[in-house]
Structure formats: structure tokens, C-alpha cells
Design an enzyme around this catalytic site. Sequence first.
Site, PDB file in Angstrom:
ATOM      1  N   LYS A  18     -87.265 -79.224  42.132  1.00 32.62           N
ATOM      2  CA  LYS A  18     -86.941 -78.387  43.302  1.00 32.62           C
ATOM      3  C   LYS A  18     -88.211 -78.103  44.089  1.00 32.62           C
ATOM      4  O   LYS A  18     -88.249 -78.246  45.312  1.00 32.62           O
ATOM      5  CB  LYS A  18     -86.326 -77.072  42.848  1.00 32.62           C
ATOM      6  CG  LYS A  18     -86.252 -76.009  43.945  1.00 32.62           C
ATOM      7  CD  LYS A  18     -85.623 -74.711  43.499  1.00 32.62           C
ATOM      8  CE  LYS A  18     -86.550 -73.787  42.827  1.00 32.62           C
ATOM      9  NZ  LYS A  18     -87.414 -72.981  43.702  1.00 32.62           N
ATOM     10  N   ASN A  19     -89.282 -77.742  43.380  1.00 33.35           N
ATOM     11  CA  ASN A  19     -90.497 -77.299  44.062  1.00 33.35           C
ATOM     12  C   ASN A  19     -91.359 -78.434  44.591  1.00 33.35           C
ATOM     13  O   ASN A  19     -92.411 -78.179  45.171  1.00 33.35           O
ATOM     14  CB  ASN A  19     -91.300 -76.366  43.142  1.00 33.35           C
ATOM     15  CG  ASN A  19     -90.584 -75.034  42.960  1.00 33.35           C
ATOM     16  OD1 ASN A  19     -89.561 -74.777  43.615  1.00 33.35           O
ATOM     17  ND2 ASN A  19     -91.081 -74.207  42.070  1.00 33.35           N
ATOM     18  N   CYS A  66     -89.274 -60.446  47.933  1.00 34.45           N
ATOM     19  CA  CYS A  66     -88.081 -60.839  47.177  1.00 34.45           C
ATOM     20  C   CYS A  66     -88.131 -60.057  45.862  1.00 34.45           C
ATOM     21  O   CYS A  66     -89.007 -59.222  45.642  1.00 34.45           O
ATOM     22  CB  CYS A  66     -88.051 -62.342  46.921  1.00 34.45           C
ATOM     23  SG  CYS A  66     -89.267 -62.832  45.705  1.00 34.45           S
ATOM     24  N   ARG A 116     -94.912 -60.912  48.165  1.00 35.28           N
ATOM     25  CA  ARG A 116     -95.084 -62.306  48.606  1.00 35.28           C
ATOM     26  C   ARG A 116     -95.576 -62.411  50.056  1.00 35.28           C
ATOM     27  O   ARG A 116     -94.888 -62.887  50.956  1.00 35.28           O
ATOM     28  CB  ARG A 116     -93.786 -63.066  48.370  1.00 35.28           C
ATOM     29  CG  ARG A 116     -93.289 -62.799  46.966  1.00 35.28           C
ATOM     30  CD  ARG A 116     -92.462 -63.757  46.267  1.00 35.28           C
ATOM     31  NE  ARG A 116     -92.843 -65.120  46.209  1.00 35.28           N
ATOM     32  CZ  ARG A 116     -91.970 -66.063  45.840  1.00 35.28           C
ATOM     33  NH1 ARG A 116     -90.732 -65.725  45.596  1.00 35.28           N
ATOM     34  NH2 ARG A 116     -92.335 -67.325  45.763  1.00 35.28           N
ATOM     35  N   SER A 118    -102.736 -70.724  46.087  1.00 37.58           N
ATOM     36  CA  SER A 118    -101.373 -70.445  46.538  1.00 37.58           C
ATOM     37  C   SER A 118    -100.671 -71.774  46.747  1.00 37.58           C
ATOM     38  O   SER A 118    -101.132 -72.599  47.559  1.00 37.58           O
ATOM     39  CB  SER A 118    -101.383 -69.676  47.868  1.00 37.58           C
ATOM     40  OG  SER A 118    -100.155 -69.862  48.560  1.00 37.58           O
ATOM     41  N   VAL A 119     -99.567 -72.005  46.054  1.00 36.09           N
ATOM     42  CA  VAL A 119     -98.852 -73.282  46.180  1.00 36.09           C
ATOM     43  C   VAL A 119     -98.359 -73.474  47.606  1.00 36.09           C
ATOM     44  O   VAL A 119     -98.647 -74.480  48.258  1.00 36.09           O
ATOM     45  CB  VAL A 119     -97.679 -73.334  45.179  1.00 36.09           C
ATOM     46  CG1 VAL A 119     -96.775 -74.530  45.445  1.00 36.09           C
ATOM     47  CG2 VAL A 119     -98.201 -73.359  43.747  1.00 36.09           C
ATOM     48  N   ASP A 144     -93.288 -69.664  36.167  1.00 36.07           N
ATOM     49  CA  ASP A 144     -91.864 -70.029  36.240  1.00 36.07           C
ATOM     50  C   ASP A 144     -91.261 -70.309  34.872  1.00 36.07           C
ATOM     51  O   ASP A 144     -90.055 -70.526  34.775  1.00 36.07           O
ATOM     52  CB  ASP A 144     -91.663 -71.253  37.142  1.00 36.07           C
ATOM     53  CG  ASP A 144     -91.967 -70.925  38.592  1.00 36.07           C
ATOM     54  OD1 ASP A 144     -92.080 -71.858  39.399  1.00 36.07           O
ATOM     55  OD2 ASP A 144     -92.134 -69.732  38.905  1.00 36.07           O
ATOM     56  N   ILE A 189     -99.395 -63.681  37.993  1.00 40.35           N
ATOM     57  CA  ILE A 189     -99.159 -64.259  39.318  1.00 40.35           C
ATOM     58  C   ILE A 189     -98.357 -63.311  40.220  1.00 40.35           C
ATOM     59  O   ILE A 189     -98.721 -63.074  41.369  1.00 40.35           O
ATOM     60  CB  ILE A 189     -98.408 -65.616  39.199  1.00 40.35           C
ATOM     61  CG1 ILE A 189     -99.159 -66.576  38.270  1.00 40.35           C
ATOM     62  CG2 ILE A 189     -98.196 -66.222  40.586  1.00 40.35           C
ATOM     63  CD1 ILE A 189    -100.502 -67.058  38.779  1.00 40.35           C
ATOM     64  N   ARG A 246     -79.599 -71.950  42.329  1.00 45.10           N
ATOM     65  CA  ARG A 246     -80.698 -72.223  43.271  1.00 45.10           C
ATOM     66  C   ARG A 246     -81.648 -73.269  42.688  1.00 45.10           C
ATOM     67  O   ARG A 246     -82.271 -74.017  43.423  1.00 45.10           O
ATOM     68  CB  ARG A 246     -81.500 -70.949  43.552  1.00 45.10           C
ATOM     69  CG  ARG A 246     -80.741 -69.866  44.264  1.00 45.10           C
ATOM     70  CD  ARG A 246     -81.666 -68.771  44.720  1.00 45.10           C
ATOM     71  NE  ARG A 246     -82.746 -69.316  45.550  1.00 45.10           N
ATOM     72  CZ  ARG A 246     -83.691 -68.565  46.111  1.00 45.10           C
ATOM     73  NH1 ARG A 246     -83.697 -67.247  45.910  1.00 45.10           N
ATOM     74  NH2 ARG A 246     -84.628 -69.106  46.856  1.00 45.10           N
TER      75      ARG A 246
END
Length: 429
Positions: free
Chosen positions: A22-23, A126, A131, A173-174, A316, A338, A408
Site C-alpha cells: 500500500k505504502n 488523525c 501529523r 519523513s517518508v 506500522d 514515531i 484500508r
Amino acid sequence: MDRIKIIGGAPLEGTIPISGAKNAALPLMIASLLTDETLTLQNVPRLADVSLLFDILANHGVDTSFQGKRTGQDKLAGQTVDLCARAIVDTRAPYELVSRMRASFWVIGPLLARMGEAEVSLPGGCAIGTRPVDFFIDGLKALGAEIEIERGYVIARAKKGLIGNRVAFPRPSVGATHTILMAATLAHGETVIENAACEPEIADLADCLTAMGARIEGAGTSTIVVEGVPRLTGARHAVLPDRIEAGTFALATAMAGGDVTLEGASAAHLTRPIELMEQAGAEISVTNRGIRVRRNGHGIEAVDAETAPYPGFPTDLQAQFMALMTSGKGTSHITETIFENRFMHVQELARLGAKISLNGQMATIEGVRSLKGAPVMATDLRASVSLVIAGLAAEGETEVSRIYHLDRGFEHLEQKLSRCGAQITRISG
Ligand code: EPZ
């Protein structure tokens, strides 16, 4: 709203095909904005977040077409999608779309690079944290963009195009790395990104951008150098396997016991989680098909973990690892470094009998002999799957509500688990 019902106690035996990440799929889809030619992505997972992003990209004028099924193709195989931003008809990303998925904010980079302007809603916070997007804004300013923030929107302009420059992030930061990397591919001159995120999904995006004609060195390390080019072309790229999905099913096998092969998974992307799972008592081996995970008979050892940017232990997988530690022999400590609020699974795991106490960013888990099934509620994507993992080992029935969070990020979750013997069903309505 759909719910998932699990009867615990069955070990997992068999093979689980790992989907495209997904990412990685999300930034790769956004990269289609950088060219007027067709970008073909293979192994795209069927996820709610991916479908939402198709809608968001369509709002900018991206045409999307899906390849149909092929004879003999496994129904769990990823999809092949053509994306083409022949003309970008709207450089505004509205709040009602961006607020539903944070990653859609990343369109600001390609829109600015290709069109010289972008008006993108601030994503807002969120469940897991505030964020902010200050790294994105400072980075785009460094590339010569004029930025204003008005009424909840980031308004960015670079009418003469972006200018290559040094962009140094205060911490990895991704999303900011993806966004500045994409913007830099069409900037005039050289950009050096320092303290870049090193996640494999960054390197996957860079591989795709390179196939589109970008000139990038160092992706996957903390320093990335980009030489801007006047335009990018179409390309064909396959989404890399989802390391978080693979890590999740590895932890599920360690929790439930059994013997599972994670087909297509890359052990190189899971070094730290594999180390911790082996310390906890799982036997993990790499085969030519992927990763084999076993835990037969002996119990789960208590192991401490601390999340960190890649290649550290991924945030994650924190909730999923905590689920495993609820049944460890002894006390373990999990520290989240994180995000500031990523322990919402704790009170739900406690409903299953877990003994967990929180002190700031550290959770202390006292292992219990066995969990007891109960109704629980999903609160965010990865927290929800930690409840499924706990339910696989809990005595009796566990029912997880609000599983739209699960949809998701996990494709065909209950099918993949029930194929391996889990007693798990989705109840619609
Ligand atoms: C990506 O989110 C992932 N999402 C997250 O996965 C993952 O947990 C996270 O990276 C790990 O770092 C996608 O790839 C779609 P960050 P991202 O920017 O990019 C702070 C999942 O479950 N920060 O790397 O949004 C931020 O608050 C999701 O699949 C700033 O302060 O995360 C956080 O504390 C959840 N200012 C830290 O950096 C900024 O401008 C790392 O966040 C940007 C970030």
C-alpha cells in the site's frame, strides 16, 4: 458496518500470498501526475486507500484503466492499472478528499513541479497523531516555491518552475521524502535531500521515476541526489511486496502457532522484525518462495521493542508485536518513537484480558497464560489487525467492529487467514 468474527485456537498452516505494498502503490500512483504519458503499475493491491486515491487523481484529470482478469490468475493476485495525466485540469485538492487520506497531500509535489501551482488542503491530524506538514512546506520553499497557508489550504506557486537546492529534513519523513523527490525530478538543476527516509518504498518510487527518465542517486539511503530533467515519460513498474503485511502475518503465525510461508515476501525488508520474532521464539527461514514462519509447541518469550525509522523496527508493526507480547512469558516493554498517540489498541487488547500499562511513549506488557475472546473495536489501520492477531489465539469468540479501518490496508485479510485454517469470517451489515 461489517464486523469480523474469530474463533481462537486454530494454528495457521499453509501459504499466504503477499500483496503489493500500500505504502508504495500510493506514491507510485501520485507519480503519474509528473508526465502526460501512461504509467502502468502492476501488482497494485485492491484496497480502500488505493480506490480513494484513484478518485483524487481523477479530480486532477488522471485517466485510469484496469486490466481485466487473465485465465488462471489467482483471484488474490494484484491488479495492473494504467494511469495517464494527459492534461492536468485542476491543481486544487479539496479538503473533503485530502482529509480522508493523508497521503493525498503528497500530490502537491508533482502538481507544483509540472504545473507551477498547487492548492492542496492541509491533511489535518488523525487518530495516531497531529501529523504536521512543515517539512513539506520548508522543502518546497527551498526549491523556490512561494507558499501561503490560507483557510486550511496550502497555496504553492513556482511559475518559473522549481530550482534544485539542498533540502535537509530535521528528522526522516517518508511522505516529505516522497514529495520532495518527485518535485525535484522536474526542477532546474541539482537537488540534494539530506536526512531522507530510507524505507524500501522510497527506493521503489525512485526506481519507477528513473524508468520514467528521472536522474536519481542514493534513494534508500539518507542522502538522495536528483538532477532535474525537462520532462518525464511513461513507464511500466511493479509495486514491491508489502513488508508490513508480511510482518503482520508472520506475527499472526507466531501468535497462533503453526507453519506458514509468506509468498513473495522480502526478508531483506524485515531484518529487525525478524530478529525480534526469533528472540520471541518463532523459527524464521528464507526460501525461494519467500519467508517461512513456524512456532510449534514452545511458548512466546517476552522481548522489548522500540520503533524507529527504517531500517529500525517499523511503527506500522508496533501494535501487531504488542498483540504477540500479551502472551509472552514475562514482562516486555514497547516504546513508540514515531507517533505521539499510537497506543489506542491497548484498551481494546485489555478487553481480551491483556495486562498492559502505559507511561508516556512506553507500554509495559505483563504476559498472560491466555487471552479470552470478547467484542472489540478497531480504531486505526494497524491497531485493528493487532486485534485480529490476538483473536486468533484467544479462547472463544472475538468480534472486531469498525473493520473499515482494516480494509484500508489489508487485502483479502480473512480469505488469506482462513485459507491457512483460521476460523475467521466477515459479517456484513
Ligand atoms: C508514512 O506516513 C506511512 N504512510 C505510515 O504508515 C508510516 O507509519 C510512517 O510513514 C512512518 O514514518 C504511508 O506511507 C502512506 P512520516 P507519513 O512523515 O509519511 C513527523 C500506515 O499504517 N512529521 O514518516 O505520514 C510525523 O508527525 C501508515 O500504513 C513532521 O513533524 O509519516 C511523525 O511523527 C500510518 N512534519 C514523523 O515525522 C512533517 O512535515 C514521521 O512521519 C512530516 C512528518
